[in-house]
Design an enzyme around this catalytic site. Structure first.
Site, short mmCIF file in Angstrom:
data_model
loop_
_atom_site.label_atom_id
_atom_site.label_comp_id
_atom_site.label_asym_id
_atom_site.label_seq_id
_atom_site.Cartn_x
_atom_site.Cartn_y
_atom_site.Cartn_z
CG HIS A 72 -0.41 0.01 2.53
ND1 HIS A 72 -0.17 1.18 3.22
CD2 HIS A 72 -0.05 -0.99 3.37
CE1 HIS A 72 0.31 0.90 4.41
NE2 HIS A 72 0.40 -0.41 4.53
CG ASP A 189 2.90 0.31 7.85
OD1 ASP A 189 2.48 -0.19 6.79
OD2 ASP A 189 2.21 0.42 8.88
CD GLU A 223 -2.77 -1.70 5.53
OE1 GLU A 223 -2.71 -2.69 6.27
OE2 GLU A 223 -2.35 -0.56 5.85
CD GLU A 224 -1.34 2.50 7.56
OE1 GLU A 224 -2.01 2.08 8.52
OE2 GLU A 224 -0.12 2.28 7.43
CG ASP A 244 2.04 -3.91 5.40
OD1 ASP A 244 2.78 -3.05 5.91
OD2 ASP A 244 0.83 -3.72 5.15
#
Length: 389
Positions: A72, A189, A223-224, A244
């Protein structure tokens, strides 16, 4: 099948560029354009969804059952919640992260007309004013505010500057690439995962390696905030491997070296057959690795399954210290991870039967613990069943 050499200069250069592009969830257009440009340089065809998730296609000898890799591009961030009478800005988080790591952060506030620099500060920030009270302030988003680097002493000043509720706030990455191999930055991330995928794809292209089945490179943008890979999959994808971060912390088995292969996260176990295939590939190609279980973690794969996709999922990670805070990784983990991804792309499907969405029991796999003879497993004893049957 070979383990190709990964161009680490390219991987780190792409990672640096990604980190320099602000991309909190909902504000990802610029980073999508950058990744699209990298795919064009590699001559990899791609498409965008309406909102900007990327689906790139690397063709194989056959088109089904095909596979996908996903990382992501969106990151944590903040948004303007309110304009305060003191000329400061109240914030809410984007994604899930502690205000503990927001205190002191340098940021960019994006308005409808431009951008301002600023700093997130606790409500009581001056020791010369508040003395020991600064250490008694609770941790939370209700106890921080954004100080904009422009003349602003009132709500009216903020309005004059063009600040509005709902404006995005991007947190500076403060990236450092050290000679020791450590990389320290916010937003590793999952921009490190995106860089790994691009580097693995480059290795495939540079070495003219053939894929047995189509492989799709997915770069998601939400994604977050939970939706992730829910809307970017081809219908015939049978295997989805998320790339990830894996948390290195007390009680965890993840490390900042090698590949950490996740067995389970908070949404449940990952697919037995796909996960154990990745473990076998790591062993066969002497790629350092370890296994881990994450209790407070979800990834793109969860969003894909929750959206109703009948697919096998797995999670490969690079060890990261202080996730969602001031993060640290090591380039050795990124190299090992890119190697395993490139090897996996060359491998046959985990289960050939997966070419059909529905089918008979023929070809359906068994998962009985690394080849344990079923006759050796304990059998239940119930009414009318002899223990020595």
């Amino acid at each position: 099948m070979i383990k190709p050499t990964i161009d680490m200069g390219y991987l780190k250069s792409v990672l640096w560029e990604l980190l320099c592009i602000p991309s909190p969830s909902g504000f990802t257009d610029q980073v999508v354009r950058f990744v699209s440009g990298e795919l064009e340089k590699l001559d990899i065809k791609y498409e965008l969804t309406r909102r900007g998730a990327i689906r790139a296609d690397m063709p194989g000898r056959q088109y089904s059952p095909d596979r996908a890799l996903v990382s992501h591009l969106d990151t944590l961030g903040a948004m303007v919640k309110n304009l305060k009478p003191n000329g400061r800005v109240e914030l809410v988080m984007i994604g899930h992260w502690s205000a503990r790591f927001a205190e002191g952060a340098r940021v960019t506030l994006f308005t409808d007309e431009g951008a301002y620099r600023g700093t997130i500060l606790p409500l009581k920030a001056s020791g010369h004013t508040f003395n020991t009270e600064i250490d008694k302030l609770p941790v939370g988003w209700d106890y921080v505010e954004l100080r904009i680097d422009a003349q602003s002493d009132s709500r009216e000043d903020l309005v004059r500057l063009g600040v509005n509720i709902g404006d995005y706030v991007a947190i500076d990455p403060q990236a450092e690439f050290l000679d020791s191999g450590y990389i320290v930055s916010r937003h590793l991330d999952d921009k490190a995962g995106a860089a790994v995928m691009l580097a693995a794809a480059k290795a495939m292209v540079d070495n003219k390696l053939q894929l047995p089945v189509d492989c799709h490179l997915l770069f998601t943008i939400s994604e977050e905030v939970g939706s992730g890979a829910s809307a970017v999959l081809h219908g015939d994808v049978s295997e989805l491997v998320s790339i990830d971060n894996g948390t290195t912390a007390p009680g965890q088995n993840s490390r900042e070296t090698g590949v950490t292969i996740a067995m389970k996260d908070q949404t449940g176990p990952f697919d037995y057959h796909l996960t154990h295939k990745l473990i076998r590939l790591a062993k066969e190609h002497s790629i350092p690795h370890q296994r881990d279980v994450f209790r407070y973690y979800r990834c793109d794969g969860a969003a894909a399954v929750e959206a109703g996709n009948d697919i096998r999922t797995a999670l490969l990670t690079f060890g990261i210290d202080a996730s969602h805070g001031y993060e640290r990784i090591h380039e050795d983990a990124l190299e090992s991870l890119a190697e395993l991804v490139a090897v996996y792309m060359q491998s046959e499907p985990a289960v050939k039967r997966d070419a059909e969405r529905m089918g008979s029991i023929e070809g359906f796999p068994e998962s009985q613990g690394a080849g344990v003879d079923p006759a050796l497993l304990p059998h239940p004893i119930g009414p009318g069943v002899s223990e020595d049957r």
